[in-house]
Enzyme design. Structure first.
Site, PDB file in Angstrom:
ATOM      1  N   GLY A  64      52.229  18.347  88.123  1.00  0.00           N
ATOM      2  CA  GLY A  64      51.626  17.327  87.888  1.00  0.00           C
ATOM      3  C   GLY A  64      50.537  17.380  89.368  1.00  0.00           C
ATOM      4  N   THR A  65      49.361  16.778  88.988  1.00  0.00           N
ATOM      5  CA  THR A  65      48.372  17.000  90.258  1.00  0.00           C
ATOM      6  C   THR A  65      47.233  16.219  89.760  1.00  0.00           C
ATOM      7  OG1 THR A  65      47.132  18.329  91.424  1.00  0.00           O
ATOM      8  CG2 THR A  65      47.349  19.093  89.447  1.00  0.00           C
ATOM      9  N   THR A  66      46.246  15.739  90.378  1.00  0.00           N
ATOM     10  CA  THR A  66      44.916  15.079  90.293  1.00  0.00           C
ATOM     11  C   THR A  66      43.947  16.025  91.114  1.00  0.00           C
ATOM     12  OG1 THR A  66      46.131  13.409  89.749  1.00  0.00           O
ATOM     13  CG2 THR A  66      43.646  13.108  89.938  1.00  0.00           C
ATOM     14  N   LYS A  97      45.395  21.891  98.046  1.00  0.00           N
ATOM     15  CA  LYS A  97      44.952  22.163  96.710  1.00  0.00           C
ATOM     16  C   LYS A  97      43.278  22.485  96.728  1.00  0.00           C
ATOM     17  CE  LYS A  97      48.440  19.216  94.457  1.00  0.00           C
ATOM     18  NZ  LYS A  97      48.844  18.434  93.549  1.00  0.00           N
TER      19      LYS A  97
END
Length: 282
Positions: A64-66, A97
């Site tokens: 998961g990430t944004t 990131k």
């Protein structure tokens, strides 16, 4: 049962050891050992096997990430969270990131952290080699094509990559999205990761090309904040970068902020901007 099970390789090794070490007659014992090995009925040899697959726990490798980036009149805004997750387990809350590839190009990270970090560092090396050969800086389009060719060559080989390249060259600001299937798209607004659907909701409402620098930075930060509230795979710190024309230090990007999403959320609730959504879970 342990007495009944034997390993064929250890059995063959014992034959050779008995003949070569004990009798010390290399040529003669080699022929004898070969004859004994040929006489073995392998169908009668029982070999211990590994446990049944059902007894081995399945690894949940969902990630998961944004991450997001958009082009506006003042350059490109890049905003990301910092949570690394493996299924329901939070592996880290301080992942960087945004990969600072060189002085004029940034890359984002979504998918497998190792894949994205490694190949974007390889891209930095390729950009430098291109500059030495051609006596000028590589364009963002050419750099994105190099990375896209790498991803395409490893397609269906297990790479997990969904990233964006943002930078500034002679044509101005540029933004590309690249994934592990070899897709390469140029655009003005992208969000990648499990929380991207929530980030898009904020971006679609507030994005305009004529945003001021302050408005664009706040829009990027708010979009990541909304994703960290709704998406369990996103959280940690919110990092915001601004890609712009070359400054006095010769850089085409500036790191604007690195803030804990919990602190930003508390302040947003005090201001009344996010009060309707309730408190954020840590």
């Amino acid at each position: 049962m342990a007495m009944a099970l034997c390993n064929s390789s250890s059995y063959l090794g014992s034959l050779l050891e008995r003949n070569f070490v004990k009798e010390m007659q290399p040529r003669a014992t080699l022929d004898t050992a070969r004859e004994e090995v040929e006489d073995i009925d392998l169908s009668q040899v029982k070999i211990a096997v590994c446990p049944q697959p059902s007894s081995i726990p399945k690894l949940d490798l969902r990630k998961g990430t944004t991450t997001l980036a958009f082009v506006y009149q003042g350059g490109v805004i890049v905003a990301v969270d910092s949570r690394a997750s493996t299924g329901q387990y939070i592996a880290s809350g301080t992942v960087q990131k945004v990969i600072e590839i060189n002085t004029f190009m940034l890359g984002t990270l979504a998918g497998g952290a190792a894949d994205c970090q490694y190949w974007q560092r390889v891209l930095g090396q390729e950009c430098r080699l291109w500059e030495l050969r051609n006596k000028q800086r590589i364009t963002i389009a050419a750099a994105s094509k190099i990375l896209n060719n790498i991803c395409y060559s490893y397609r269906n080989h297990g790479l997990s990559m969904g990233l964006m390249l943002a930078g500034w060259d002679y044509a101005g600001p540029s933004l590309y999205m690249i994934d592990d299937n070899g897709t390469r798209l140029k655009g003005d607004l992208y969000s990648v990761g499990s929380g991207s659907i929530y980030a898009y909701g904020v971006l679609d409402e507030g994005y305009r090309h004529d945003l001021t620098d302050a408005e664009a930075i706040e829009l990027g930060r708010s979009a990541i904040l909304a994703a960290t509230h709704r998406d369990a795979g996103s959280g940690g710190y919110i990092n915001v970068y601004h890609v712009h024309d070359k400054n006095e230090a010769g850089m085409n990007w500036t790191k604007i902020s690195r803030d804990d999403c919990m602190d930003i959320w508390a302040q947003a609730q005090k201001d009344g901007r996010m009060a309707a959504l309730g408190p954020m879970d840590p």
